[in-house]
Structures are given as structure tokens and as C-alpha cells.
Design a protein around this motif. Structure first.
Motif, PDB file in Angstrom:
ATOM      1  N   ARG A  45       0.844  -1.186   0.000  1.00 30.70           N
ATOM      2  CA  ARG A  45       0.000   0.000   0.000  1.00 30.70           C
ATOM      3  C   ARG A  45       0.886   1.245   0.000  1.00 30.70           C
ATOM      4  N   TYR A  95      -7.856   3.393  -1.065  1.00 27.66           N
ATOM      5  CA  TYR A  95      -8.321   3.443   0.314  1.00 27.66           C
ATOM      6  C   TYR A  95      -8.306   4.870   0.848  1.00 27.66           C
ATOM      7  N   ASN A  97      -8.116   7.219   4.212  1.00 32.19           N
ATOM      8  CA  ASN A  97      -7.509   7.138   5.536  1.00 32.19           C
ATOM      9  C   ASN A  97      -7.774   8.432   6.305  1.00 32.19           C
ATOM     10  N   GLN A 106      -5.632   5.842  13.631  1.00 29.76           N
ATOM     11  CA  GLN A 106      -5.776   5.602  12.197  1.00 29.76           C
ATOM     12  C   GLN A 106      -7.132   4.954  11.917  1.00 29.76           C
ATOM     13  N   ARG A 107      -7.798   5.455  10.886  1.00 30.14           N
ATOM     14  CA  ARG A 107      -9.052   4.871  10.454  1.00 30.14           C
ATOM     15  C   ARG A 107      -8.966   4.640   8.949  1.00 30.14           C
ATOM     16  N   TRP A 108      -9.487   3.496   8.521  1.00 29.39           N
ATOM     17  CA  TRP A 108      -9.394   3.100   7.117  1.00 29.39           C
ATOM     18  C   TRP A 108     -10.762   2.729   6.569  1.00 29.39           C
TER      19      TRP A 108
END
Length: 118
Positions: A45, A95, A97, A106-108
Motif C-alpha cells: 500500500r 483506500y 484514511n 488511524q481509520r481506514w
């Protein structure tokens, strides 16, 4: 429930444009820097573009300079990725983020597939 939900992916011909959206919910969006990442098959990634809570640029990958832009609408709790002049090598899962300004949490999102045909 904390969520980041991407949309807008699909199949586009090389040279075309695409706009991805990422809708946030369940957390204080204004307190988070946001960004877009991508992962192609067999590759790690990688970061594409990131902006701060005040909409200042935090990161721009060389391979998207002049082609992709990121923006956020705090009123709509949404971050966008405008993709222009796309290339087959832009094919990947994209993605969204979000990183907490103070907490660094962190949020995905779950990702959205973008496929560029030659």
C-alpha cells in the motif's frame, strides 16, 4: 459506529477522469487529517495524497503530481480524490484514511477498485 466508506471506483479508459468519494461517520471528522492510499496487486500500500485538518497539503506522491487532487468538505464529512489523465498503472484498490490530529488514531475505509484500461 466509526466508518469511512469509499465510492466512485470503476473501470475507466486511460486518459480519462474519475472522482472518488469517502464519507466519514462516527468520529469528529474535523479533528482528522485525511488522505488517499492505493494498493496494486502484489504491491505494498502506498500513499497518494494527504491533507491536514486545515486543508493544507501534507503529502503528494510524485507519480500523481499534476494529475490527482484531494479535497475535503467538513460540512459533508467527505473527502474526495479527483483523478485526471489516468494511466493503466493507476489500477489499484484505493483506500481512504483518516488520522487523528492529536491521538494519531488511524481509520481506514474498505477500499474501492479502480481499473484503468489501455
Amino acid at each position: 459506529e466509526v466508518q469511512l466508506v469509499e465510492s466512485g471506483g470503476g473501470l475507466v479508459q486511460a486518459g480519462g477522469s474519475l472522482r472518488l468519494s469517502c464519507a466519514a461517520s462516527g468520529f469528529t471528522f474535523d479533528d482528522y487529517a485525511v488522505g488517499w492510499f492505493r494498493q496494486a496487486p502484489g504491491k505494498e500500500r502506498e500513499a497518494i495524497l494527504c491533507i491536514t485538518t486545515t486543508d493544507s497539503s501534507a503529502y503528494i506522491a510524485d507519480f500523481v503530481k499534476g494529475r490527482f487532487t484531494i479535497s475535503r468538505d467538513n460540512a459533508k464529512l467527505t473527502v474526495y480524490l479527483q483523478m485526471n489523465s489516468v494511466k493503466p498503472e493507476d489500477t489499484a484498490v484505493y483506500y481512504c484514511n483518516a488520522e487523528g490530529q492529536y491521538t494519531k488514531t488511524q481509520r481506514w475505509g474498505q477500499g474501492t477498485q479502480v481499473t484503468i484500461s489501455s
